[in-house]
Scaffold this motif. Structure first.
Motif, mmCIF file in Angstrom:
data_model
loop_
_atom_site.group_PDB
_atom_site.id
_atom_site.type_symbol
_atom_site.label_atom_id
_atom_site.label_comp_id
_atom_site.label_asym_id
_atom_site.label_seq_id
_atom_site.Cartn_x
_atom_site.Cartn_y
_atom_site.Cartn_z
ATOM 1 N N UNK A 223 39.028 57.828 77.550
ATOM 2 C CA UNK A 223 40.393 58.038 78.022
ATOM 3 C C UNK A 223 41.211 56.750 78.053
ATOM 4 N N UNK A 224 40.626 55.667 77.557
ATOM 5 C CA UNK A 224 41.288 54.362 77.422
ATOM 6 C C UNK A 224 41.916 53.893 78.727
ATOM 7 N N UNK A 225 41.104 53.926 79.797
ATOM 8 C CA UNK A 225 41.603 53.486 81.086
ATOM 9 C C UNK A 225 40.542 52.702 81.849
ATOM 10 N N UNK A 226 41.005 51.989 82.860
ATOM 11 C CA UNK A 226 40.116 51.223 83.719
ATOM 12 C C UNK A 226 40.794 50.963 85.044
ATOM 13 N N UNK B 21 42.525 47.470 74.194
ATOM 14 C CA UNK B 21 43.184 48.687 73.719
ATOM 15 C C UNK B 21 43.155 49.823 74.746
ATOM 16 N N UNK B 22 43.206 49.462 76.029
ATOM 17 C CA UNK B 22 43.325 50.483 77.064
ATOM 18 C C UNK B 22 44.784 50.923 77.144
ATOM 19 N N UNK B 23 45.011 52.126 77.647
ATOM 20 C CA UNK B 23 46.383 52.627 77.744
ATOM 21 C C UNK B 23 46.801 52.881 79.192
ATOM 22 N N UNK B 24 45.872 52.685 80.144
ATOM 23 C CA UNK B 24 46.189 52.913 81.554
ATOM 24 C C UNK B 24 45.246 52.089 82.418
#
Length: 135
Positions: free
Chosen positions: A35-38, A70-73
């Motif tokens: 989910x490209x988040x952390x 390349x995370x989105x959130x």
């Protein structure tokens, strides 16, 4: 093998650029690649608080998260009564979303948390940019 090598989380120390003094720490953890988040955490030594160190560190960390990882959130959460931590999130440009019930567990006890998020476009918000002034 370090957390950085395994890319499970990315802890960083915060140092004073002029003196080299250790000021605190920040990092990205709870990374969900699908989910490209952390999540982002931070703390600053008592003697170094109220100088804008944590918000600047969070913004730099967010740039790394969005551009390199390349995370989105990114999520930031703090106990609702932890006003200083909530102000750091706000000063860094994060947007308040919700008081999430039982979001964080400390010493075996579940607590509510104020949940904030940062997405790449938040870093472009001029209201959160602190530009240096020339003398």
């Amino acid at each position: 093998i370090t957390a950085w090598a395994q890319q499970t989380h990315f802890p960083l120390a915060i140092f004073d650029a002029n003196t080299g003094a250790y000021l605190g720490g920040t990092g990205i953890n709870h990374i969900d690649r699908q989910n490209r988040q952390g999540s982002v955490g931070y703390w600053v030594r008592t003697g170094a608080t109220r100088r804008g160190i944590a918000p600047r560190a969070v913004r730099l960390l967010a740039r790394f998260a969005f551009e390199t990882l390349q995370l989105s959130r990114l999520e930031i959460f703090a106990r609702p009564e932890n006003i200083p931590s909530r102000r750091v999130a706000e000063k860094a440009g994060a947007k308040f979303e919700v008081i999430a019930r039982n979001r964080v567990v400390q010493h075996g006890q579940a607590y509510d948390a104020a949940l904030y998020s940062l997405i790449p476009s938040d870093l472009a918000d001029p209201s959160t940019e602190k530009r240096p002034t020339r003398a």
